[in-house]
Design a protein around this motif. Sequence first.
Motif, PDB file in Angstrom:
ATOM      1  N   GLY A  80       6.765  12.381   7.272  1.00 51.96           N
ATOM      2  CA  GLY A  80       5.813  12.604   6.185  1.00 51.96           C
ATOM      3  C   GLY A  80       5.388  11.285   5.554  1.00 51.96           C
ATOM      4  N   LEU A  81       5.231  10.245   6.388  1.00 47.02           N
ATOM      5  CA  LEU A  81       4.933   8.900   5.897  1.00 47.02           C
ATOM      6  C   LEU A  81       3.628   8.410   6.495  1.00 47.02           C
ATOM      7  CD1 LEU A  81       5.657   6.184   4.511  1.00 47.02           C
ATOM      8  CD2 LEU A  81       6.977   5.609   6.574  1.00 47.02           C
ATOM      9  N   GLY A  82       2.696   8.014   5.629  1.00 46.56           N
ATOM     10  CA  GLY A  82       1.435   7.429   6.073  1.00 46.56           C
ATOM     11  C   GLY A  82       1.306   6.009   5.559  1.00 46.56           C
ATOM     12  N   LEU A  83       0.780   5.111   6.421  1.00 46.75           N
ATOM     13  CA  LEU A  83       0.624   3.700   6.072  1.00 46.75           C
ATOM     14  C   LEU A  83      -0.837   3.306   6.254  1.00 46.75           C
ATOM     15  CD1 LEU A  83       3.689   2.394   8.141  1.00 46.75           C
ATOM     16  CD2 LEU A  83       3.686   2.987   5.691  1.00 46.75           C
ATOM     17  N   THR A  84      -1.555   3.119   5.169  1.00 44.01           N
ATOM     18  CA  THR A  84      -2.941   2.675   5.251  1.00 44.01           C
ATOM     19  C   THR A  84      -2.960   1.148   5.323  1.00 44.01           C
ATOM     20  OG1 THR A  84      -3.869   4.569   4.089  1.00 44.01           O
ATOM     21  CG2 THR A  84      -5.154   2.554   4.046  1.00 44.01           C
ATOM     22  N   LEU A  85      -3.640   0.639   6.349  1.00 45.82           N
ATOM     23  CA  LEU A  85      -3.670  -0.805   6.586  1.00 45.82           C
ATOM     24  C   LEU A  85      -4.979  -1.409   6.098  1.00 45.82           C
ATOM     25  CD1 LEU A  85      -2.210  -0.873  10.215  1.00 45.82           C
ATOM     26  CD2 LEU A  85      -1.004  -0.955   8.034  1.00 45.82           C
ATOM     27  N   ARG A  86      -4.878  -2.649   5.663  1.00 51.37           N
ATOM     28  CA  ARG A  86      -6.045  -3.411   5.258  1.00 51.37           C
ATOM     29  C   ARG A  86      -5.888  -4.813   5.833  1.00 51.37           C
ATOM     30  NH1 ARG A  86      -6.466  -2.502  -0.657  1.00 51.37           N
ATOM     31  NH2 ARG A  86      -6.833  -0.362   0.007  1.00 51.37           N
ATOM     32  N   ASP A  87      -6.733  -5.142   6.815  1.00 46.38           N
ATOM     33  CA  ASP A  87      -6.619  -6.424   7.510  1.00 46.38           C
ATOM     34  C   ASP A  87      -5.247  -6.610   8.135  1.00 46.38           C
ATOM     35  OD1 ASP A  87      -9.166  -6.873   6.700  1.00 46.38           O
ATOM     36  OD2 ASP A  87      -8.664  -8.283   5.107  1.00 46.38           O
ATOM     37  N   GLY A  88      -4.694  -5.539   8.674  1.00 49.59           N
ATOM     38  CA  GLY A  88      -3.431  -5.622   9.384  1.00 49.59           C
ATOM     39  C   GLY A  88      -2.199  -5.489   8.523  1.00 49.59           C
ATOM     40  N   HIS A 139       1.583   6.662   1.838  1.00 51.34           N
ATOM     41  CA  HIS A 139       1.425   8.086   1.543  1.00 51.34           C
ATOM     42  C   HIS A 139       2.760   8.792   1.831  1.00 51.34           C
ATOM     43  CE1 HIS A 139      -2.972   7.323   1.811  1.00 51.34           C
ATOM     44  NE2 HIS A 139      -2.583   6.492   2.767  1.00 51.34           N
ATOM     45  N   LEU A 140       3.233   9.545   0.870  1.00 53.62           N
ATOM     46  CA  LEU A 140       4.486  10.283   1.020  1.00 53.62           C
ATOM     47  C   LEU A 140       4.211  11.769   0.882  1.00 53.62           C
ATOM     48  CD1 LEU A 140       6.648   8.034  -1.368  1.00 53.62           C
ATOM     49  CD2 LEU A 140       6.519   7.875   1.116  1.00 53.62           C
ATOM     50  N   GLU A 162      12.448   8.262  -0.948  1.00 53.93           N
ATOM     51  CA  GLU A 162      13.218   9.064   0.009  1.00 53.93           C
ATOM     52  C   GLU A 162      12.197   9.882   0.783  1.00 53.93           C
ATOM     53  OE1 GLU A 162      16.768  12.442   0.145  1.00 53.93           O
ATOM     54  OE2 GLU A 162      16.286  11.420  -1.750  1.00 53.93           O
ATOM     55  N   LEU A 163      11.982   9.485   2.026  1.00 51.51           N
ATOM     56  CA  LEU A 163      10.870  10.025   2.796  1.00 51.51           C
ATOM     57  C   LEU A 163      10.968  11.534   2.933  1.00 51.51           C
ATOM     58  CD1 LEU A 163      10.490   7.298   5.561  1.00 51.51           C
ATOM     59  CD2 LEU A 163       9.445   7.449   3.308  1.00 51.51           C
ATOM     60  N   GLY A 164       9.805  12.167   2.724  1.00 45.45           N
ATOM     61  CA  GLY A 164       9.725  13.618   2.824  1.00 45.45           C
ATOM     62  C   GLY A 164      10.291  14.346   1.631  1.00 45.45           C
ATOM     63  N   VAL A 165      10.823  13.588   0.644  1.00 46.12           N
ATOM     64  CA  VAL A 165      11.508  14.230  -0.485  1.00 46.12           C
ATOM     65  C   VAL A 165      10.957  13.759  -1.826  1.00 46.12           C
ATOM     66  CG1 VAL A 165      13.731  14.635  -1.622  1.00 46.12           C
ATOM     67  CG2 VAL A 165      13.607  14.485   0.884  1.00 46.12           C
ATOM     68  N   ARG A 166      10.949  12.448  -2.069  1.00 45.87           N
ATOM     69  CA  ARG A 166      10.663  11.987  -3.423  1.00 45.87           C
ATOM     70  C   ARG A 166      10.244  10.516  -3.461  1.00 45.87           C
ATOM     71  NH1 ARG A 166      15.258  12.427  -7.083  1.00 45.87           N
ATOM     72  NH2 ARG A 166      16.252  14.001  -5.757  1.00 45.87           N
ATOM     73  N   LEU A 167       9.728  10.143  -4.641  1.00 47.68           N
ATOM     74  CA  LEU A 167       9.583   8.751  -5.051  1.00 47.68           C
ATOM     75  C   LEU A 167      10.256   8.653  -6.412  1.00 47.68           C
ATOM     76  CD1 LEU A 167       8.458   5.846  -4.914  1.00 47.68           C
ATOM     77  CD2 LEU A 167       6.400   6.714  -6.052  1.00 47.68           C
ATOM     78  N   GLY A 168      11.454   8.085  -6.446  1.00 48.00           N
ATOM     79  CA  GLY A 168      12.199   8.047  -7.698  1.00 48.00           C
ATOM     80  C   GLY A 168      12.378   9.445  -8.240  1.00 48.00           C
ATOM     81  N   PRO A 169      11.940   9.687  -9.487  1.00 46.53           N
ATOM     82  CA  PRO A 169      12.120  11.022 -10.084  1.00 46.53           C
ATOM     83  C   PRO A 169      11.042  12.019  -9.662  1.00 46.53           C
ATOM     84  CG  PRO A 169      11.082   9.569 -11.663  1.00 46.53           C
ATOM     85  CD  PRO A 169      11.374   8.723 -10.455  1.00 46.53           C
ATOM     86  N   LEU A 170      10.010  11.554  -8.942  1.00 43.23           N
ATOM     87  CA  LEU A 170       8.914  12.433  -8.546  1.00 43.23           C
ATOM     88  C   LEU A 170       9.277  13.128  -7.241  1.00 43.23           C
ATOM     89  CD1 LEU A 170       5.918  10.053  -9.314  1.00 43.23           C
ATOM     90  CD2 LEU A 170       6.843  11.865 -10.767  1.00 43.23           C
ATOM     91  N   GLU A 221       2.067  17.744  -3.768  1.00 42.65           N
ATOM     92  CA  GLU A 221       1.991  17.797  -2.308  1.00 42.65           C
ATOM     93  C   GLU A 221       2.052  16.413  -1.674  1.00 42.65           C
ATOM     94  OE1 GLU A 221      -1.665  19.088   0.213  1.00 42.65           O
ATOM     95  OE2 GLU A 221      -0.447  20.885  -0.120  1.00 42.65           O
ATOM     96  N   ARG A 222       1.485  15.403  -2.338  1.00 44.08           N
ATOM     97  CA  ARG A 222       1.485  14.072  -1.748  1.00 44.08           C
ATOM     98  C   ARG A 222       1.504  13.002  -2.834  1.00 44.08           C
ATOM     99  NH1 ARG A 222      -2.814  14.400   1.263  1.00 44.08           N
ATOM    100  NH2 ARG A 222      -4.172  12.661   0.758  1.00 44.08           N
ATOM    101  N   ILE A 223       2.196  11.912  -2.539  1.00 44.89           N
ATOM    102  CA  ILE A 223       2.264  10.767  -3.445  1.00 44.89           C
ATOM    103  C   ILE A 223       1.688   9.566  -2.702  1.00 44.89           C
ATOM    104  CG2 ILE A 223       3.766   9.284  -4.830  1.00 44.89           C
ATOM    105  CD1 ILE A 223       5.854  11.551  -4.763  1.00 44.89           C
ATOM    106  N   GLU A 224       0.705   8.893  -3.309  1.00 45.56           N
ATOM    107  CA  GLU A 224       0.075   7.729  -2.696  1.00 45.56           C
ATOM    108  C   GLU A 224       0.324   6.521  -3.591  1.00 45.56           C
ATOM    109  OE1 GLU A 224      -4.000   8.749  -2.046  1.00 45.56           O
ATOM    110  OE2 GLU A 224      -3.505  10.144  -0.423  1.00 45.56           O
ATOM    111  N   VAL A 225       0.905   5.472  -3.002  1.00 46.66           N
ATOM    112  CA  VAL A 225       1.376   4.333  -3.788  1.00 46.66           C
ATOM    113  C   VAL A 225       0.789   3.031  -3.238  1.00 46.66           C
ATOM    114  CG1 VAL A 225       3.386   3.189  -4.783  1.00 46.66           C
ATOM    115  CG2 VAL A 225       3.547   5.580  -4.072  1.00 46.66           C
TER     116      VAL A 225
END
Length: 338
Positions: A145-153, A159-160, A12-20, A71-75
């Motif tokens: 609050g969403l970041g998308l790290t790309l690798r070869d496109g 990042h949340l 849930e963007l800007g809020v959580r990842l599951g229970p986190l 503060e931030r969750i990176e998945v």
Amino acid sequence: MRVKKDKFWLAELGVRLGPLILGTEYSQILPILHEHGIDIDLSRMATPGKLSIPEIGTELIFSQTNHRPLERIEVEDERLRFGSLSVIGRRAHEIVRLFKVSRKETLWCSNETNMENLIPATLQDRTAQSRKLLASGTLWITSLGLGLTLRDGLIAKVHLCDPIHSPNIGNGSWTKEQQLLSEVREMPAEAITTTQNKRISVLSSLTHLSLVVSIGLLMWWGIALQRRWNEAPDVPAVVVAMEPAVLPNIITLSFNDSKGVERRQSLGHRQFYMSPNIGDEVNIRYLPEAPEMVLGPFGYRDIGFDTAFPYGIGIIATYSLLQLIVLRVSTHRARDRA
């Protein structure tokens, strides 16, 4: 380790990842993870403020303020979902289109781990810049609050964070050109070069390895063959014919094999240390499974080397050809880049 519920991976963007839930204090995070089947070794927190959980491809980043809130969750785990949509491995334009955000809500960053000290890009070639960002940049949708790290496109990490913690300095916004490059699935130029160089390097290494392995196996086979001939028993044979009569090249022998069956075999004169005469008795050898393949006392002395040598020439010739192909390909690639 087994995460108990699939809902763990719903973001849930800007809020959580599951229970986190973003903003949760550090002291409360460990019990939450334990409840979902994830036990953490605190020694993993080698970097202050970061908790790495490689089993689920996730890193939690905590603020250094009082109570250390999340503060931030990176998945990087492929199980991450936005609703029913998987994220990891998709292209950036799919996510931008999904949330229907404007260009003003997007921001490129070249270094997501140091967002406070980013310097705007100075590349003059916009297409080259776009390709570089698609190859290894991080696209932020700041309003979410969403970041998308790309690798070869392709999206390699998500990042949340709370939108207020989204970066505000970067390398420009998402453009129509980047949208097109992503849609047509064009691999960024740098990624192509890197991938091609890796493939050429791997191919070259494989040819070296193949040469070593092939020569090693050939030597082992030649030595084993020679040992078998050395251990084969001598079999008496009688010279019954010689052609031509003067300086004969072909010598015909008569002998009985291990089953008592009389056999005749013609050998070249080089199979013997000295050319025998008709009626002379000489010793010959053959392998038990092939009595029709007879060798004289001089012939079996180097049979392992003589048999393996042509194969060795073939292996070296093949290796040289493959190396020539790799060299030509790498030369062409270098010319194309120039």
